[in-house]
Design an enzyme around this catalytic site. Structure first.
Site, PDB file in Angstrom:
ATOM      1  N   ASP A  67      23.889  44.265  39.747  1.00  0.00           N
ATOM      2  CA  ASP A  67      23.307  45.510  40.256  1.00  0.00           C
ATOM      3  C   ASP A  67      24.076  46.729  39.765  1.00  0.00           C
ATOM      4  O   ASP A  67      25.189  46.612  39.242  1.00  0.00           O
ATOM      5  CB  ASP A  67      23.251  45.495  41.797  1.00  0.00           C
ATOM      6  N   ASN A 137      25.528  41.424  56.013  1.00  0.00           N
ATOM      7  CA  ASN A 137      24.179  41.176  56.540  1.00  0.00           C
ATOM      8  C   ASN A 137      23.450  40.071  55.777  1.00  0.00           C
ATOM      9  O   ASN A 137      22.235  39.918  55.903  1.00  0.00           O
ATOM     10  CB  ASN A 137      23.359  42.472  56.503  1.00  0.00           C
ATOM     11  N   HIS A 139      23.172  39.831  52.450  1.00  0.00           N
ATOM     12  CA  HIS A 139      22.549  40.203  51.166  1.00  0.00           C
ATOM     13  C   HIS A 139      23.271  39.558  49.992  1.00  0.00           C
ATOM     14  O   HIS A 139      24.450  39.224  50.071  1.00  0.00           O
ATOM     15  CB  HIS A 139      22.411  41.725  51.009  1.00  0.00           C
ATOM     16  N   GLU A 144      18.615  43.330  50.200  1.00  0.00           N
ATOM     17  CA  GLU A 144      18.883  43.482  51.622  1.00  0.00           C
ATOM     18  C   GLU A 144      17.923  42.597  52.438  1.00  0.00           C
ATOM     19  O   GLU A 144      16.891  42.160  51.914  1.00  0.00           O
ATOM     20  CB  GLU A 144      18.693  44.951  52.022  1.00  0.00           C
TER      21      GLU A 144
HETATM   22  C1  GLP Z   1      28.034  44.961  47.363  1.00  0.00           C
HETATM   23  C2  GLP Z   1      27.459  44.276  46.134  1.00  0.00           C
HETATM   24  C3  GLP Z   1      27.228  42.817  46.396  1.00  0.00           C
HETATM   25  C4  GLP Z   1      28.471  42.197  47.000  1.00  0.00           C
HETATM   26  C5  GLP Z   1      28.775  42.841  48.301  1.00  0.00           C
HETATM   27  C6  GLP Z   1      29.965  42.227  49.026  1.00  0.00           C
HETATM   28  O1  GLP Z   1      27.064  45.262  48.285  1.00  0.00           O
HETATM   29  N1  GLP Z   1      26.249  44.847  45.676  1.00  0.00           N
HETATM   30  O2  GLP Z   1      26.879  42.167  45.194  1.00  0.00           O
HETATM   31  O3  GLP Z   1      28.261  40.837  47.205  1.00  0.00           O
HETATM   32  O4  GLP Z   1      29.041  44.191  47.999  1.00  0.00           O
HETATM   33  O5  GLP Z   1      31.088  42.992  48.764  1.00  0.00           O
HETATM   34  P1  GLP Z   1      32.550  42.655  49.278  1.00  0.00           P
HETATM   35  O6  GLP Z   1      33.026  41.563  48.418  1.00  0.00           O
HETATM   36  O7  GLP Z   1      33.288  43.949  49.035  1.00  0.00           O
HETATM   37  O8  GLP Z   1      32.451  42.297  50.704  1.00  0.00           O
END
Ligand code: GLP
Length: 267
Positions: A67, A137, A139, A144
């Protein structure tokens, strides 16, 4: 799903790095699906370490990130392009021309950029190994809750929760994006192999929904129950609410002994 419970976040990163390195030694021209977020940082550090001290090369590797924010310039320190360069690409021998993110400039149509991204992935022969983090959540990427389980790369509106979770990366005066281009859930499911990392107590509720809950668009990661080749690496805290934990630990021991006899299978 193979659920692997390790004692801490460092062990999760080390195990993930070994799996990525194992794939690249078997197939150096692999196509990697890459993720951002704080959980992946330790993994990138381990891979850089292996590149610098253990001969791991990314020269033939191509990569597609999950993304990218919409409305953030590629050279802004907050873009995922900057994150990837800073944390990983600048320290290894990958050709940056072979690293792709779904970046859409202000004067481009995001729908066309998304279609082109899907086509680029197809032209590369598909993703061999897709790395994933897990949102609080549930995702994956920026898919989402309520995202279509059949979705492809497209624009998604971030939830308030995700924006809050990511707000640490933006100063109070900075523009914080509400939109992102993300691979869809079907795009992720097309990856030949998936490796998801989740660490810390904050992820425990999403982990139980993903692994032991029903397959539902309200927990996008639960779709991975339908994927043929998924490894979930958890630290003790992220695994703390799993009901079937004893079985996962027992099955992991059996799988390790099968791997030592027959080797790791890369599809
Ligand atoms: C962002 C990214 C996701 C990732 C998520 C978790 O939202 N778009 O791809 O999995 O963060 O991040 P963290 O590892 O900082 O909890």
């Amino acid at each position: 799903m193979e659920i692997v419970i390790l004692k801490n976040a460092a062990a999760v990163a080390a195990t993930a790095a070994d799996l990525v390195a194992g794939l690249l030694s078997h197939r150096p021209a692999s196509v990697l699906g890459l993720a951002t977020g704080s959980t992946q940082l330790a993994l990138y550090r381990q891979l850089v370490e292996k590149h610098c001290h253990a001969g791991l090369s990314f020269k033939q590797t191509r990569s597609f990130n999950l993304d990218e924010y919409l409305g953030v310039a590629a050279n802004s320190p907050q873009s995922y392009r900057s994150y990837m360069n800073r944390e990983f690409f600048d320290h290894i021998d990958i050709d940056k021309q072979n690293t792709f993110l779904p970046f859409c400039s202000d004067n481009e149509n995001p729908r066309l950029v998304a279609q082109r991204y899907e086509q680029q992935i197809r032209e590369a022969g598909g993703i061999d190994l897709q790395l994933l983090g897990l949102g609080v959540n549930g995702h994956i990427g920026f898919n989402e809750p309520s995202s279509s389980l059949a979705s492809r790369t497209r624009v998604k509106t971030l939830t308030q929760q995700t924006m809050e979770d990511n707000s640490g990366l933006f100063s109070s005066t900075e523009f914080q994006p509400k939109l992102a281009l993300t691979m869809g859930i079907a795009t992720i499911m097309d990856g030949k192999e998936v490796l998801l990392l989740a660490t810390g107590k904050r992820k425990a509720a999403a982990v139980i929904q993903m692994v032991e809950g029903p397959v539902t668009a309200m927990c996008p990661a639960s779709i991975l129950q339908l994927h043929e080749h998924v490894t979930v690496l958890l630290d003790d805290a992220a695994a703390s609410q799993l009901e079937n934990r004893d079985y996962y630990e027992w099955a992991y021991q059996q799988n390790e002994s099968l791997k030592s006899r027959f080797g790791v299978f890369h599809g």
